[in-house]
Every structure is written in C-alpha cells, then in structure tokens.
Design a protein around this motif. Structure first.
Motif, PDB file in Angstrom:
ATOM      1  N   VAL A  38       0.853  -1.188   0.000  1.00 43.20           N
ATOM      2  CA  VAL A  38       0.000   0.000   0.000  1.00 43.20           C
ATOM      3  C   VAL A  38       0.890   1.239   0.000  1.00 43.20           C
ATOM      4  CG1 VAL A  38      -1.791   1.281   1.249  1.00 43.20           C
ATOM      5  CG2 VAL A  38      -1.794  -1.228   1.287  1.00 43.20           C
ATOM      6  N   ARG A  39       0.554   2.197  -0.868  1.00 39.74           N
ATOM      7  CA  ARG A  39       1.273   3.478  -0.860  1.00 39.74           C
ATOM      8  C   ARG A  39       0.411   4.521  -0.141  1.00 39.74           C
ATOM      9  NH1 ARG A  39       3.958   5.630  -6.351  1.00 39.74           N
ATOM     10  NH2 ARG A  39       1.767   5.864  -6.965  1.00 39.74           N
ATOM     11  N   ILE A  40       1.052   5.254   0.759  1.00 44.71           N
ATOM     12  CA  ILE A  40       0.335   6.175   1.645  1.00 44.71           C
ATOM     13  C   ILE A  40       0.883   7.582   1.505  1.00 44.71           C
ATOM     14  CG2 ILE A  40      -0.301   6.615   4.050  1.00 44.71           C
ATOM     15  CD1 ILE A  40       0.766   3.671   4.557  1.00 44.71           C
ATOM     16  N   LYS A  41      -0.017   8.547   1.508  1.00 50.42           N
ATOM     17  CA  LYS A  41       0.367   9.950   1.640  1.00 50.42           C
ATOM     18  C   LYS A  41       0.406  10.263   3.135  1.00 50.42           C
ATOM     19  CE  LYS A  41      -1.096  14.701   0.632  1.00 50.42           C
ATOM     20  NZ  LYS A  41       0.270  15.148   0.283  1.00 50.42           N
ATOM     21  N   ILE A  42       1.591  10.465   3.670  1.00 50.59           N
ATOM     22  CA  ILE A  42       1.737  10.736   5.100  1.00 50.59           C
ATOM     23  C   ILE A  42       1.315  12.183   5.380  1.00 50.59           C
ATOM     24  CG2 ILE A  42       3.350  10.899   7.033  1.00 50.59           C
ATOM     25  CD1 ILE A  42       2.810   8.052   6.216  1.00 50.59           C
ATOM     26  N   VAL A  43       0.455  12.371   6.359  1.00 51.16           N
ATOM     27  CA  VAL A  43      -0.026  13.699   6.735  1.00 51.16           C
ATOM     28  C   VAL A  43       0.786  14.260   7.898  1.00 51.16           C
ATOM     29  CG1 VAL A  43      -1.999  14.968   7.682  1.00 51.16           C
ATOM     30  CG2 VAL A  43      -2.355  13.258   5.876  1.00 51.16           C
ATOM     31  N   ALA A  44       1.153  13.390   8.835  1.00 51.60           N
ATOM     32  CA  ALA A  44       1.907  13.828  10.013  1.00 51.60           C
ATOM     33  C   ALA A  44       2.705  12.661  10.558  1.00 51.60           C
ATOM     34  CB  ALA A  44       0.965  14.373  11.085  1.00 51.60           C
ATOM     35  N   THR A  45       3.822  12.980  11.197  1.00 48.75           N
ATOM     36  CA  THR A  45       4.618  11.949  11.836  1.00 48.75           C
ATOM     37  C   THR A  45       5.249  12.487  13.111  1.00 48.75           C
ATOM     38  OG1 THR A  45       6.438  10.354  11.574  1.00 48.75           O
ATOM     39  CG2 THR A  45       6.734  12.501  10.537  1.00 48.75           C
ATOM     40  N   GLY A  73       3.661   7.555  12.215  1.00 50.74           N
ATOM     41  CA  GLY A  73       2.953   8.395  11.257  1.00 50.74           C
ATOM     42  C   GLY A  73       1.480   8.069  11.109  1.00 50.74           C
ATOM     43  N   ALA A  74       0.798   8.931  10.384  1.00 49.39           N
ATOM     44  CA  ALA A  74      -0.604   8.706  10.008  1.00 49.39           C
ATOM     45  C   ALA A  74      -0.823   9.356   8.655  1.00 49.39           C
ATOM     46  CB  ALA A  74      -1.548   9.295  11.053  1.00 49.39           C
ATOM     47  N   GLY A  75      -1.684   8.758   7.854  1.00 48.63           N
ATOM     48  CA  GLY A  75      -1.892   9.313   6.517  1.00 48.63           C
ATOM     49  C   GLY A  75      -3.111   8.739   5.831  1.00 48.63           C
ATOM     50  N   ILE A  76      -3.114   8.892   4.512  1.00 54.77           N
ATOM     51  CA  ILE A  76      -4.257   8.504   3.679  1.00 54.77           C
ATOM     52  C   ILE A  76      -3.756   7.603   2.553  1.00 54.77           C
ATOM     53  CG2 ILE A  76      -6.128   9.358   2.220  1.00 54.77           C
ATOM     54  CD1 ILE A  76      -5.886  12.037   3.765  1.00 54.77           C
ATOM     55  N   VAL A  77      -4.436   6.501   2.340  1.00 57.48           N
ATOM     56  CA  VAL A  77      -4.041   5.577   1.284  1.00 57.48           C
ATOM     57  C   VAL A  77      -4.173   6.259  -0.075  1.00 57.48           C
ATOM     58  CG1 VAL A  77      -4.632   3.422   0.107  1.00 57.48           C
ATOM     59  CG2 VAL A  77      -4.671   3.532   2.607  1.00 57.48           C
ATOM     60  N   ALA A 162      -3.051  -0.222   9.767  1.00 65.89           N
ATOM     61  CA  ALA A 162      -4.336  -0.265  10.466  1.00 65.89           C
ATOM     62  C   ALA A 162      -5.230   0.849   9.944  1.00 65.89           C
ATOM     63  CB  ALA A 162      -4.145  -0.111  11.969  1.00 65.89           C
ATOM     64  N   LYS A 163      -6.474   0.523   9.637  1.00 68.49           N
ATOM     65  CA  LYS A 163      -7.440   1.530   9.176  1.00 68.49           C
ATOM     66  C   LYS A 163      -8.125   2.137  10.380  1.00 68.49           C
ATOM     67  CE  LYS A 163     -10.933   0.026   6.739  1.00 68.49           C
ATOM     68  NZ  LYS A 163     -11.702  -0.448   5.560  1.00 68.49           N
ATOM     69  N   ILE A 164      -8.259   3.471  10.384  1.00 68.55           N
ATOM     70  CA  ILE A 164      -8.806   4.158  11.556  1.00 68.55           C
ATOM     71  C   ILE A 164      -9.970   5.053  11.166  1.00 68.55           C
ATOM     72  CG2 ILE A 164      -6.574   4.102  12.738  1.00 68.55           C
ATOM     73  CD1 ILE A 164      -6.289   7.101  12.006  1.00 68.55           C
ATOM     74  N   ASP A 165     -10.683   5.506  12.171  1.00 64.87           N
ATOM     75  CA  ASP A 165     -11.833   6.391  12.017  1.00 64.87           C
ATOM     76  C   ASP A 165     -11.400   7.710  11.362  1.00 64.87           C
ATOM     77  OD1 ASP A 165     -14.042   8.181  12.481  1.00 64.87           O
ATOM     78  OD2 ASP A 165     -14.663   6.941  14.183  1.00 64.87           O
ATOM     79  N   LYS A 166     -12.103   8.117  10.310  1.00 68.86           N
ATOM     80  CA  LYS A 166     -11.736   9.343   9.592  1.00 68.86           C
ATOM     81  C   LYS A 166     -11.989  10.599  10.408  1.00 68.86           C
ATOM     82  CE  LYS A 166     -12.160   7.643   4.851  1.00 68.86           C
ATOM     83  NZ  LYS A 166     -12.789   7.838   3.513  1.00 68.86           N
ATOM     84  N   ARG A 167     -12.716  10.481  11.516  1.00 64.92           N
ATOM     85  CA  ARG A 167     -12.935  11.659  12.356  1.00 64.92           C
ATOM     86  C   ARG A 167     -11.697  12.027  13.165  1.00 64.92           C
ATOM     87  NH1 ARG A 167     -17.372  10.115  16.335  1.00 64.92           N
ATOM     88  NH2 ARG A 167     -16.183   8.156  16.245  1.00 64.92           N
ATOM     89  N   ALA A 168     -10.778  11.114  13.316  1.00 62.41           N
ATOM     90  CA  ALA A 168      -9.610  11.345  14.170  1.00 62.41           C
ATOM     91  C   ALA A 168      -8.612  12.257  13.465  1.00 62.41           C
ATOM     92  CB  ALA A 168      -8.954  10.021  14.520  1.00 62.41           C
ATOM     93  N   PRO A 169      -8.110  13.292  14.149  1.00 63.38           N
ATOM     94  CA  PRO A 169      -7.110  14.178  13.543  1.00 63.38           C
ATOM     95  C   PRO A 169      -5.780  13.450  13.370  1.00 63.38           C
ATOM     96  CG  PRO A 169      -7.442  14.748  15.845  1.00 63.38           C
ATOM     97  CD  PRO A 169      -8.462  13.706  15.515  1.00 63.38           C
ATOM     98  N   LEU A 170      -5.312  13.371  12.149  1.00 60.41           N
ATOM     99  CA  LEU A 170      -4.112  12.602  11.855  1.00 60.41           C
ATOM    100  C   LEU A 170      -2.872  13.195  12.508  1.00 60.41           C
ATOM    101  CD1 LEU A 170      -4.802  11.750   8.103  1.00 60.41           C
ATOM    102  CD2 LEU A 170      -5.143  10.283  10.098  1.00 60.41           C
ATOM    103  N   ASP A 171      -2.877  14.509  12.731  1.00 59.63           N
ATOM    104  CA  ASP A 171      -1.713  15.143  13.360  1.00 59.63           C
ATOM    105  C   ASP A 171      -1.644  14.886  14.856  1.00 59.63           C
ATOM    106  OD1 ASP A 171      -3.975  16.720  13.817  1.00 59.63           O
ATOM    107  OD2 ASP A 171      -2.838  18.580  13.870  1.00 59.63           O
ATOM    108  N   LYS A 172      -2.639  14.209  15.390  1.00 58.90           N
ATOM    109  CA  LYS A 172      -2.636  13.818  16.802  1.00 58.90           C
ATOM    110  C   LYS A 172      -2.469  12.295  16.937  1.00 58.90           C
ATOM    111  CE  LYS A 172      -3.570  18.060  18.208  1.00 58.90           C
ATOM    112  NZ  LYS A 172      -3.765  18.733  16.927  1.00 58.90           N
ATOM    113  N   VAL A 173      -3.313  11.557  16.245  1.00 55.92           N
ATOM    114  CA  VAL A 173      -3.306  10.097  16.427  1.00 55.92           C
ATOM    115  C   VAL A 173      -2.092   9.436  15.785  1.00 55.92           C
ATOM    116  CG1 VAL A 173      -5.798   9.957  16.701  1.00 55.92           C
ATOM    117  CG2 VAL A 173      -4.802   9.669  14.414  1.00 55.92           C
ATOM    118  N   CYS A 174      -1.282  10.199  15.055  1.00 52.22           N
ATOM    119  CA  CYS A 174      -0.042   9.621  14.551  1.00 52.22           C
ATOM    120  C   CYS A 174       0.799   9.062  15.695  1.00 52.22           C
ATOM    121  CB  CYS A 174       0.756  10.642  13.750  1.00 52.22           C
ATOM    122  SG  CYS A 174       1.268  12.127  14.650  1.00 52.22           S
TER     123      CYS A 174
END
Length: 379
Positions: A38-45, A73-77, A162-174
């Motif tokens: 899977v290739r991911i666009k990382i939003v925050a790390t 990190g956390a991001g979007i597929v 791991a797939k997570i809830d889209k409501r979670a802010p990626l810059d925090k849950v990273c």
C-alpha cells in the motif's frame, strides 16, 4: 482510483545518508506498490527516540544507509497493489512497525504480538520482496521499520497497516503509531496493572507519560514518575503522576532504598522507558521483592548487558519486556483511536512542538535537550 496510481511519485523526504549526520531534505522517487503493498500519503509523523537511536548508530544490526527513518505516522491511502483487500484509496491509516498478518505461528498462537510474517526483510530495511521503493539521485534508499514515515509518501506491506476512524485528527493520532501505544499498552496489556497498585515509571518522555496514563486508567493508587529533568513534573501530573522523584535530589543516598521506603516496601509494577541498563536495574530492585512486576520498554544498544542476582528473581520478582505495548496493530490501533476520540487517552497534551519537514532536525535537538515531549512533523 487516484491520478497517481501506478506511477512513480516524486516527493520530499528526510534522508539519513550516513550514521551520526543530520537528516537532509531531498526529493525522492517513490515507486508504486507491488502485490500486497500500500502506498500512503503521510499527513503527520511524530519524531521518536528510536529514530535517533538508528541515526546515531546505537542499534547497528541490519541498519542500512541511506535510509528514510520514521515510524510514528498517520496518513491517507493513495493506491494499493494487487491482492490488497483490506484497504482502498482514501482510507485513513496508521502504519505499523509491528505487523499483524493473522497467519504466522505468532499471530495464530495468541502468545505475543510480534508477528513473524515479514520480520526478516523488515530487519534488512527492505520490502518483503527484498527491494526498496525509494530512490534518490539514482541511488537506492532503504526503508526503516517497515514504515519510513519521514517521507511525504511511503510504501508499506498491507500487513503493516491499520485503518482508523476518519474523524480522528491525523496530526494527533499519529502518536498512536508508537509512543502512545507502547507506553499505554505496557501498563494495560503487558503488566495488567491492578486497581490500588503502586507503580513507578522511569523516564517521562512520550512513552513514559503514556505508561503513567495507562497506570492511572487501570486504577493505580499511586504513580511515581522518576526523571532527572525537573521540568517534567508538571506534565507528569497532568497524565496522572501522584509523586515525582528526581534522583539528583538525593545525593549520596541509595535511590532504591529511598523508593522502597516511600512506597512502603517497593513498587507493585515498574516501567523502564529510557533504555539505560542502570535505571533498568534500579527499577527492578525498587520493586516489591516478593511480587514486583518489572516491564522493560526502553531499548539499550546490543552491546549492553543487564546484571541481576538470580535470587532476586527466584524470590518473587518478575522481569519482562514489551514491544509496541503488546498490542496487535490491525485489531487494537483502531480501538486506541476510538479511546482518544472518547477522551480516555490524552494525546494533544503530549505534543510540545509542531513543525514542517524542513525543521525535522530541530525536533531531534529538542528531544535530546529535554525541551520536548513529542514533536510532530506536518506535511
């Protein structure tokens, strides 16, 4: 399907060209995902001490340079390779440095979370097929911990996600990618702290604070934070420390004896979050000699050995380790994200600095100077 699917993506990344040198912001090429990738666009790390340990040569086995570090990190597929069924473009995800394949003997035995599916190639800093998806200036750049989140785009095995809830802010849950899960799970999963317990946590960085919170939420009656940085007291109290001990305040005294006296016989549970063999021993010897459970979280270099007297184990103390908080990533990371959304886990309070990729070396400096808890890099 995204417009970039199947194509090489050029993006920026922090490349470690050699050990003990600053990271360099470079344009890198990120190849499309192959089968089961899977290739991911990382939003925050987040920037973790383990990344610094790789960079500074403390963990030398298998580390290959040049390399792209980062594992929090956390991001979007962005796109998926052939055979990927659990993820699709647009999913919000957290990369996992401890995979969960559901098939290997570890995943099926339910004894530990340390999946063996891609362990060999991950330790060699390559993808499961033995190659890299990163190049820079015509040179192969290696993967770190199967995640490499210090890049705007990265490629991971589908078992490392791991797939997570889209409501979670990626810059925090990273931070659930390592710091939060590792410390919180040490208390909740590895130690299984009981209500009314007395706990001691050595090292009040991100992992230590998460361990403190894990003890508090488990119902511990007292949680001691032990750190030589007096600035950690205030934040430690926010996370649940009832007592703060700076060993430097007790010159000439045996700190183990001090702690045993203050706890009325020693800790029920200790957590060493530094990776120092001296504090590992201190934590162990400060636990109750009849039933103290001691969890090692911090990792020292491979050359270091921990010396203990066997009789101190035979008489009742337990010494054990934990990796990634003993959590199974695909199953448990989404639950931790939900706990954050339900305000059971503190994350925002742990983030002391946010910055852009160009300032990532500052994050490493703040960490070593003791001026940060966790720094988050935003892309």
């Amino acid at each position: 399907m995204s417009s970039t699917a199947g194509k090489v993506i050029k993006c920026r990344a922090a490349v470690a060209w050699a050990p003990k040198t600053p990271l360099v912001i470079e344009e890198v090429e990120v190849a499309p995902p192959k089968a089961n990738e899977v290739r991911i666009k990382i939003v925050a790390t987040g920037v973790c001490h383990t990344d610094s340990s790789f960079l500074n040569g403390i963990f030398v086995r298998g580390v290959r340079f040049p390399i792209i570090l980062g594992h929090e990190g956390a991001g979007i597929v962005e796109s998926v390779g052939e055979g990927v069924t659990k993820f699709q473009p647009g999913d919000h995800v957290i990369p996992l440095y401890v995979p969960q394949c559901f098939e290997c003997r570890v995943c099926t035995a339910d004894r530990t979370n340390l999946c063996e599916k891609i362990k060999g190639t991950q330790q060699q800093c390559v993808m499961p097929d033995g190659t890299s998806r990163f190049t820079c200036k015509g040179q192969t750049v290696y993967h770190s911990m199967g995640t490499s989140t210090f890049s705007e785009y990265t490629v991971v095995a589908d078992v490392s996600l791991a797939k997570i809830d889209k409501r979670a802010p990626l810059d925090k849950v990273c931070l659930i990618g390592c710091g939060i899960s590792t410390g919180y799970g040490a208390a909740q999963r590895a130690a299984k702290v009981e209500k009314g317990s007395i706990c001691g946590v050595w090292g009040l960085g991100g992992i230590g604070l998460a361990a403190v919170l894990g003890c508090k939420n488990a119902g511990a009656s007292r949680v001691f934070g032990i750190d030589i940085n007096p600035k950690k007291r205030e934040i430690a109290e926010k996370f649940g420390c009832t007592d703060f001990i700076n060993p430097l305040d007790y010159p000439g005294q045996n700190i183990e004896e001090v702690l045993i006296e203050k706890t009325g016989g020693g800790f029920d549970y200790t957590f060493e979050c530094i990776g120092n063999i001296n504090t590992m021993r201190t934590a162990f010897m400060s636990s109750n000699p009849s039933w103290g459970v001691n969890i090692l979280i911090g990792i020292s270099s491979y050359e270091k050995e921990l010396s203990l007297f066997p009789v101190d184990i035979v008489c009742g103390r337990t010494l054990k380790g934990t990796f990634f908080g003993s959590y199974r990533g695909y199953d448990d990371v989404p639950k931790l994200v939900q706990d954050y959304l339900d305000k059971k886990i503190l994350i925002d309070e742990m983030i002391s600095h946010t910055m852009r990729l160009d300032s990532i070396n500052d994050a490493l400096h703040y960490m070593h100077s003791g001026d940060s808890i966790r720094s988050v890099v935003l892309y």
